[in-house]
Write an enzyme that holds these catalytic residues in place. Structure first.
Site, PDB file in Angstrom:
ATOM      1  N   LYS A  41       0.860  -1.184   0.000  1.00 32.03           N
ATOM      2  CA  LYS A  41       0.000   0.000   0.000  1.00 32.03           C
ATOM      3  C   LYS A  41       0.904   1.245   0.000  1.00 32.03           C
ATOM      4  O   LYS A  41       1.851   1.318   0.774  1.00 32.03           O
ATOM      5  CB  LYS A  41      -0.875  -0.008   1.250  1.00 32.03           C
ATOM      6  CG  LYS A  41      -2.096   0.849   1.173  1.00 32.03           C
ATOM      7  CD  LYS A  41      -3.094   0.464   2.278  1.00 32.03           C
ATOM      8  CE  LYS A  41      -4.465   1.004   2.011  1.00 32.03           C
ATOM      9  NZ  LYS A  41      -5.468   0.566   2.974  1.00 32.03           N
TER      10      LYS A  41
ATOM     11  N   GLU B 275     -18.903  -5.657  10.223  1.00 32.74           N
ATOM     12  CA  GLU B 275     -19.812  -4.926  11.109  1.00 32.74           C
ATOM     13  C   GLU B 275     -20.916  -5.833  11.666  1.00 32.74           C
ATOM     14  O   GLU B 275     -21.360  -5.650  12.803  1.00 32.74           O
ATOM     15  CB  GLU B 275     -20.445  -3.760  10.363  1.00 32.74           C
ATOM     16  CG  GLU B 275     -19.474  -2.590  10.105  1.00 32.74           C
ATOM     17  CD  GLU B 275     -18.600  -2.787   8.894  1.00 32.74           C
ATOM     18  OE1 GLU B 275     -18.739  -3.810   8.215  1.00 32.74           O
ATOM     19  OE2 GLU B 275     -17.759  -1.907   8.621  1.00 32.74           O
TER      20      GLU B 275
ATOM     21  N   ARG C  22     -25.625  -2.509   7.327  1.00 31.77           N
ATOM     22  CA  ARG C  22     -25.573  -3.942   7.010  1.00 31.77           C
ATOM     23  C   ARG C  22     -25.727  -4.818   8.250  1.00 31.77           C
ATOM     24  O   ARG C  22     -25.840  -6.034   8.153  1.00 31.77           O
ATOM     25  CB  ARG C  22     -24.321  -4.311   6.249  1.00 31.77           C
ATOM     26  CG  ARG C  22     -23.035  -4.074   6.928  1.00 31.77           C
ATOM     27  CD  ARG C  22     -21.844  -4.596   6.152  1.00 31.77           C
ATOM     28  NE  ARG C  22     -21.900  -4.372   4.719  1.00 31.77           N
ATOM     29  CZ  ARG C  22     -20.915  -4.721   3.873  1.00 31.77           C
ATOM     30  NH1 ARG C  22     -19.833  -5.307   4.320  1.00 31.77           N
ATOM     31  NH2 ARG C  22     -21.000  -4.493   2.584  1.00 31.77           N
TER      32      ARG C  22
HETATM   33  C1  TPP Z   1     -18.547  -2.284   5.043  1.00 35.66           C
HETATM   34  C2  TPP Z   1     -17.379  -1.321   5.057  1.00 35.66           C
HETATM   35  N1  TPP Z   1     -16.761  -1.061   6.236  1.00 35.66           N
HETATM   36  C3  TPP Z   1     -15.734  -0.193   6.285  1.00 35.66           C
HETATM   37  C4  TPP Z   1     -15.312   0.448   5.134  1.00 35.66           C
HETATM   38  C5  TPP Z   1     -14.220   1.481   5.209  1.00 35.66           C
HETATM   39  N2  TPP Z   1     -13.056   1.059   4.418  1.00 35.66           N
HETATM   40  C6  TPP Z   1     -12.811   1.566   3.233  1.00 35.66           C
HETATM   41  S1  TPP Z   1     -11.438   0.943   2.544  1.00 35.66           S
HETATM   42  C7  TPP Z   1     -11.130  -0.007   3.924  1.00 35.66           C
HETATM   43  C8  TPP Z   1      -9.943  -0.882   3.993  1.00 35.66           C
HETATM   44  C9  TPP Z   1      -9.992  -1.862   2.852  1.00 35.66           C
HETATM   45  O1  TPP Z   1      -8.875  -2.716   2.950  1.00 35.66           O
HETATM   46  P1  TPP Z   1      -8.533  -3.620   1.687  1.00 35.66           P
HETATM   47  O2  TPP Z   1      -9.767  -4.289   1.203  1.00 35.66           O
HETATM   48  O3  TPP Z   1      -7.412  -4.471   2.093  1.00 35.66           O
HETATM   49  O4  TPP Z   1      -8.125  -2.586   0.558  1.00 35.66           O
HETATM   50  P2  TPP Z   1      -6.804  -1.664   0.520  1.00 35.66           P
HETATM   51  O5  TPP Z   1      -7.247  -0.306   1.024  1.00 35.66           O
HETATM   52  O6  TPP Z   1      -5.771  -2.307   1.379  1.00 35.66           O
HETATM   53  O7  TPP Z   1      -6.408  -1.639  -0.926  1.00 35.66           O
HETATM   54  C10 TPP Z   1     -12.129   0.161   4.851  1.00 35.66           C
HETATM   55  C11 TPP Z   1     -12.197  -0.520   6.169  1.00 35.66           C
HETATM   56  C12 TPP Z   1     -15.997   0.160   3.935  1.00 35.66           C
HETATM   57  N3  TPP Z   1     -15.683   0.792   2.775  1.00 35.66           N
HETATM   58  N4  TPP Z   1     -17.007  -0.720   3.927  1.00 35.66           N
HETATM   59 MG    MG Z   2      -5.419  -4.249   1.992  1.00 32.91          MG
END
Ligand code: TPP
Ligand code: MG
Ligand code: DXP
Length: 641
Positions: free
Chosen positions: A290, A375, A403
């Site tokens: 990242k 969640e 959700r």
């Molecule tokens: C249901 C839900 N909960 C929380 C979030 C907030 N959120 C956005 S991106 C993220 C992290 C995502 O991690 P990953 O899937 O590993 O993607 P990366 O950012 O590492 O590329 C979170 C928790 C969300 N978008 N949807």
């Molecule tokens: Mg990730």
């Protein structure tokens, strides 16, 4: 100069208008292009803000995807979608980045209105595999030879829907390529058994590479036909048994390719071509970083510049002036409460820093649980914690609790359990667009029996209502507040039951019930009405569900009741107040102002509220119209907007 060098002189990125343009590039040009895209991302996002870290981490993977698959005939889906900037750059939208996440500009997520290459607009995590499962089944049933590819992060994989989907994908056996973009992080390092499993895979010597070695070795001996296959298969089986912790996926019936260096375009292309050729469900495990390629993001321990506001591209330092956020006030008060009450514990769904739970974790690490992007599990695990004698505080963004409605309703409320849900980013947020607006909670959770909802108007009432919430022992509570800087404290003149009176006059024309952060708006409306000689009483109910019965007495003294809420009107506080007055036999007219139920386009919070008529000027104009009707009912009137 050769054509190639001409292109590199003018910048390859300027020649990329569609994915097909990628397929004519040499490996050297692709490497140059990846660097140009990184420079582009830093330059643009440093001005607009947005998801920098995630997109820097998927540059090569996205280029490889669009070289191997034929979008939009083949569907490339992004889970959560915050990592689709590179996809947008190579699908003809470079020019839109100057207005990224701004009203009228590019959204920060895939958008069907923007491009035929975009499909999933919901920025809630863990949905892409379910979409992909459905699409793959549809194409198979319709006899359409087209590929479905889902890019899902390691964080999104901690969401339950992904496992429901994987179960079905394995059963359906339809061609489907799942690219696990494994950077080991959500915001912070991804938690849980799955994350540990993925890191085992990441760290393992790469049975793919061992396999390649064996293939090459075999390739030098003239073993042909069936014997070759049997030898290679036996070797592969042996290797798999020895080094193959990815059994989890393959035992599910999903092939696994990886781990692959997600920043190595040829390696990713090779893996994707193999996956494409399987014509079956297959995971390509891409290991990425990242923030890759931009030191301030790589070195940012908090979240690799996951979603910064505007920043100095030289240093990565945010340019916005620091201010006291609602989140900070919550975080500090939660620690103060936890100091006094050992039964208080915190739960986060992979967002400890953004929700402020990290502050509690720093002081009481053993009393904070990061459940991943889960969640629903957070809510029912909180029910378990409460059954175990604790009082959990579940801190999530308002939109993400949607959700977990069933869990809040039946797992928590039906059991009358003391769980407090703190909903940050409640109301219209802005740049993240409609799937991020926290506008549903007061309607959706307002129907939950025994659940109480507080909407603080400022820092003082946030502290007070948080304490009131964690003092409730016979059912769940919600405390909800908006994004951004906390409102200036608005002192009450007096309190009637839980209801704070913020303004009152001798004349009692309008009772204005202003919910939460809309208290300031309510006072501004009252000022405008007072200039026209109307007497307006402004109250903040503080606890909006159940509706404080004291509103009945207050309403009875006025000619018109007006409610203002930063939430959808349908089933909102306005509707609940109207029902309460009706049940009390009151006939005083009521007008409710809130967010029309809809998927309102992104922009700044102020722009969106203005577009919805939720400004002091618009509301005062409408209320004046309604009050003047009371004065002169016979007069012909145009309906207000
Ligand atoms: C249901 C839900 N909960 C929380 C979030 C907030 N959120 C956005 S991106 C993220 C992290 C995502 O991690 P990953 O899937 O590993 O993607 P990366 O950012 O590492 O590329 C979170 C928790 C969300 N978008 N949807
Ligand atoms: Mg990730
Ligand atoms: C993609 C996602 O859901 C989060 O990264 C979100 O964009 C964060 O929103 P804030 O910027 O309000 O914290």
């Amino acid at each position: 100069m050769s054509e190639r060098s001409d292109q590199s002189a003018t910048g390859i990125l300027g020649t990329i208008e569609a994915p097909g343009d990628l397929r004519r590039l040499s490996p050297e040009q692709l490497t140059l292009l990846a660097a140009e895209i990184r420079d582009f991302l830093v330059a643009k996002v440093s001005r607009t803000g947005g998801h920098l870290g995630p997109n820097l981490g998927v540059v090569e993977t996205t280029l490889a995807l669009h070289r191997v698959f034929d979008s939009p005939r083949d569907r490339i889906l992004f889970d959560t979608g915050h990592q689709a900037y590179v996809h947008k750059i190579v699908t003809g939208r470079q020019d839109g980045f100057d207005l990224l996440r701004q009203r009228g500009g590019l959204t920060g997520y895939p958008s069907r209105a923007e491009s035929e290459h975009d499909f999933i607009e919901n920025s809630h995590a863990s949905t892409a595999l379910s979409y992909a499962d459905g699409m793959a089944k549809a194409f198979a049933l319709r006899g359409e030879e087209r590929h479905v590819v889902a890019v899902v992060g390691d964080g999104a994989l901690t969401g339950g829907m992904c496992w429901e989907a994987l179960n079905n994908i394995a059963a359906a056996k339809k061609p489907l390529v799942i690219v696990v973009n494994d950077n080991g992080r959500s915001y912070a390092p991804t938690i849980g058994g799955l994350a540990d499993h993925l890191s085992t895979l990441r760290l393992n010597p790469g049975y793919e590479r061992v396999l390649d070695l064996v293939r090459n070795a075999l390739g030098s001996t003239p073993v042909v036909g069936k014997p070759a296959y049997e030898v290679l298969h036996a070797v592969k089986k042996g290797i798999k048994d020895a080094v193959n912790p990815q059994a989890m996926f393959e035992d599910l019936g999903i092939k696994y390719i990886g781990p692959v260096d997600g920043h190595d375009i040829p390696a990713m292309e090779s893996a994707l071509r193999r996956a494409k050729g399987f014509h079956a469900p297959v995971i390509v495990h891409a290991v990425t970083r990242k923030g890759y390629g931009y030191r301030p993001a790589e070195d940012d321990e908090a979240d690799c510049l996951h979603g910064p506001g505007a920043f100095d591209p030289q240093t990565g330092a945010l340019t916005a002036k620091p201010s006291v956020k609602w989140t900070h006030v919550f975080a500090e008060e939660l620690v103060a409460i936890a100091d006094e009450r050992p039964d208080i514990v915190g739960i986060t769904a992979a967002m400890a820093e953004p929700t402020g739970i990290a502050t509690l974790a720093k002081k009481y690490p053993e009393r904070v649980y990061d459940v991943g992007i889960a969640e629903q599990h957070a809510a029912t695990s909180a029910a378990g914690l409460a059954m175990g004698g604790l009082h959990p505080v579940v801190a999530v963004y308002a939109t993400f609790l949607n959700r977990a409605f069933d869990q809040v309703l039946l797992d928590v409320a039906m059991h009358e359990l003391p769980v407090t849900f703190v909903l940050d980013r409640a109301g219209i947020t802005g740049p993240d667009g409609p799937s991020h607006y926290g506008i549903w909670d007061m309607s959706v959770f307002g129907v939950v029996p025994g659940l109480r909802i507080a909407a603080p108007r400022d820092a003082a009432t946030l502290r007070e209502e948080l304490r009131e919430a964690v003092a409730v022992e016979d059912g769940p509570t919600i405390v909800r507040f908006p994004t951004g800087s906390v409102a200036v404290d608005l002192p009450a003149l007096r309190r009637v039951g839980p209801v704070d009176v913020l303004r009152e006059e001798d004349r009692k024309d309008v009772l204005l019930v202003a919910v939460g952060s809309f208290a300031k708006l309510g006072l501004e409306v009252a000022e405008r009405l007072a200039e026209q000689g109307y007497g307006v009483t402004v109250v903040d109910p503080r606890w909006v569900r159940p509706v404080p019965i004291e509103l009945v007495g207050l309403a009875g003294a006025h000619r018109l009741v007006v409610t203002l809420e930063d939430g959808v009107r349908a089933g909102g506080v306005g509707d609940a107040v109207a029902a309460t007055l009706r049940d009390a036999g009151m006939t005083v007219p009521l007008r409710d102002f809130g967010v029309p139920a809809g998927f309102h386009p992104h922009g700044s919070r102020a722009e969106i509220l203005a577009s919805l008529g939720l400004t002091a000027q618009d509301i005062a104009r409408d209320v004046t119209e309604w009050v003047s009707r009371l004065d002169d009912p016979a007069a012909e009137r145009q309906p207000t907007s």
